[in-house]
Design an enzyme around this catalytic site. Structure first.
Site, PDB file in Angstrom:
ATOM      1  N   GLY A  12       0.845  -1.189   0.000  1.00 17.17           N
ATOM      2  CA  GLY A  12       0.000   0.000   0.000  1.00 17.17           C
ATOM      3  C   GLY A  12       0.877   1.235   0.000  1.00 17.17           C
TER       4      GLY A  12
ATOM      5  N   GLN B  74       2.875   9.964   1.420  1.00 16.05           N
ATOM      6  CA  GLN B  74       4.180   9.288   1.392  1.00 16.05           C
ATOM      7  C   GLN B  74       5.007   9.663   0.165  1.00 16.05           C
ATOM      8  OE1 GLN B  74       2.382   5.199   2.283  1.00 16.05           O
ATOM      9  NE2 GLN B  74       4.344   5.150   3.366  1.00 16.05           N
TER      10      GLN B  74
ATOM     11  N   CYS C 102       6.219  -0.060   7.284  1.00 15.16           N
ATOM     12  CA  CYS C 102       5.757   1.143   6.577  1.00 15.16           C
ATOM     13  C   CYS C 102       6.903   1.644   5.706  1.00 15.16           C
ATOM     14  CB  CYS C 102       5.362   2.210   7.599  1.00 15.16           C
ATOM     15  SG  CYS C 102       4.848   3.761   6.836  1.00 15.16           S
ATOM     16  N   LEU C 103       6.598   1.985   4.478  1.00 16.68           N
ATOM     17  CA  LEU C 103       7.634   2.462   3.553  1.00 16.68           C
ATOM     18  C   LEU C 103       8.218   3.801   3.990  1.00 16.68           C
ATOM     19  CD1 LEU C 103       5.915   1.491   0.186  1.00 16.68           C
ATOM     20  CD2 LEU C 103       7.812   0.302   1.299  1.00 16.68           C
TER      21      LEU C 103
ATOM     22  N   HIS D 185      -3.957   0.871   7.900  1.00 15.76           N
ATOM     23  CA  HIS D 185      -2.642   1.516   7.833  1.00 15.76           C
ATOM     24  C   HIS D 185      -2.658   2.689   6.837  1.00 15.76           C
ATOM     25  CE1 HIS D 185       1.926   1.157   7.880  1.00 15.76           C
ATOM     26  NE2 HIS D 185       1.694   1.978   6.862  1.00 15.76           N
ATOM     27  N   GLU D 186      -3.203   2.443   5.652  1.00 14.06           N
ATOM     28  CA  GLU D 186      -3.195   3.492   4.621  1.00 14.06           C
ATOM     29  C   GLU D 186      -4.143   4.628   4.985  1.00 14.06           C
ATOM     30  OE1 GLU D 186      -0.793   3.419   2.645  1.00 14.06           O
ATOM     31  OE2 GLU D 186      -0.278   1.354   3.112  1.00 14.06           O
TER      32      GLU D 186
ATOM     33  N   HIS E 222      -2.563   7.070   7.281  1.00 15.87           N
ATOM     34  CA  HIS E 222      -1.654   8.027   6.629  1.00 15.87           C
ATOM     35  C   HIS E 222      -2.388   9.303   6.228  1.00 15.87           C
ATOM     36  CE1 HIS E 222       2.283   6.222   6.293  1.00 15.87           C
ATOM     37  NE2 HIS E 222       1.806   5.085   5.831  1.00 15.87           N
TER      38      HIS E 222
HETATM   39 ZN    ZN Z   1       2.858   3.338   5.852  1.00 11.90          ZN
END
Ligand code: ZN
Length: 188
Positions: free
Chosen positions: A46, A51, A99-100, A141-142, A145
Site C-alpha cells: 500500500g 508518502q 511502513c515504507l 494503515h493506509e 496516513h
Molecule cells: Zn505506511
C-alpha cells in the site's frame, strides 16, 4: 516522473491531515499512476499520497490474498468503519507490520479484524470494499496516513520506544528525508 521518492518519517507532510481531492483530473491520474509504480518498485502492499509528498486523501493498495485473489486498486477520499480492535498484546509473528516511510522496520500492532472502506475510484465512481484480516490491516494503515498517523504512533510499549530509538539512530524524524525505490536499497 514515474517512480517518486518516498518521504521518511519526520517530514510534516506525513504528520498532517491530508486534504480531500476536489478535482478528478489529469494531475490526479498522473499521481495515482506514479503511486502504483512507486508501490510496486518499493515493493509495498500500500502507499498513500502523503508518502510521496502530496497531501491528498488518496491511497493505492496491492495485496495477494492466500486464496490467490489479487486485490489492487485506488481509493480517493475514503471513509473507514472498523470492527472492535481486540484487546491484549500483538503477536510478533502474525501481527507485525511495516511502513515504507519507516523503511526496513517491522513492529507488532493490534488492528481491527474487519473494515468497510468507502470512497471513489479515479473516475469519481463510488467504491465500497469489505475486508478482513491482512487486507483490513492494509486499509487501516493506509487510511491512517491520510490523517497524519503513522503505525508507530499506535504501537504499544516497549515497541513504541524501540521504534523511536531506531528513528533517532538512523537520523530520521526530521523534514526533507526520502528514499527512491529501485535506487536505494531499503524496504518497508
Ligand atoms: Zn505506511
Amino acid at each position: 516522473m514515474p517512480i517518486r521518492p518516498i518521504v521518511i518519517t519526520g517530514d510534516p507532510v506525513l504528520h498532517t491531515k491530508a486534504l480531500a481531492v476536489t478535482e478528478f483530473n489529469q494531475e490526479l491520474r498522473d499521481l495515482v499512476r506514479d503511486m502504483f509504480e512507486t508501490m510496486d518498485e518499493a515493493p509495498g502492499v500500500g502507499l498513500a499520497a502523503p508518502q510521496v509528498g502530496v497531501s491528498l486523501r488518496v491511497f493505492v493498495y496491492d495485496w495477494d490474498a492466500e486464496d490467490g485473489a489479487i486485490q489492487r486498486g485506488v481509493l480517493i477520499n475514503p471513509s473507514i468503519e472498523l470492527s472492535e480492535t481486540p484487546a491484549g498484546e500483538a503477536d510478533w509473528d502474525i501481527e507485525s507490520e511495516g511502513c515504507l516511510s519507516v523503511p526496513g522496520e517491522r513492529f507488532p500492532l493490534r488492528r481491527a479484524e474487519k473494515t468497510t472502506v468507502k470512497g471513489f475510484d479515479l473516475a469519481g465512481n463510488p467504491v465500497e470494499i469489505i475486508a478482513e484480516g491482512w487486507f483490513a490491516r492494509i486499509f487501516q494503515h493506509e487510511y491512517d496516513h491520510l490523517d497524519g498517523t503513522l503505525y508507530f504512533d499506535r504501537l504499544a510499549e516497549p515497541h513504541k520506544s524501540d521504534c523511536a530509538e531506531i528513528v533517532a539512530e538512523r537520523g530520521w524524524g526530521k523534514p526533507n528525508l526520502s528514499w527512491l525505490p529501485g535506487q536505494d536499497k531499503l524496504e518497508g
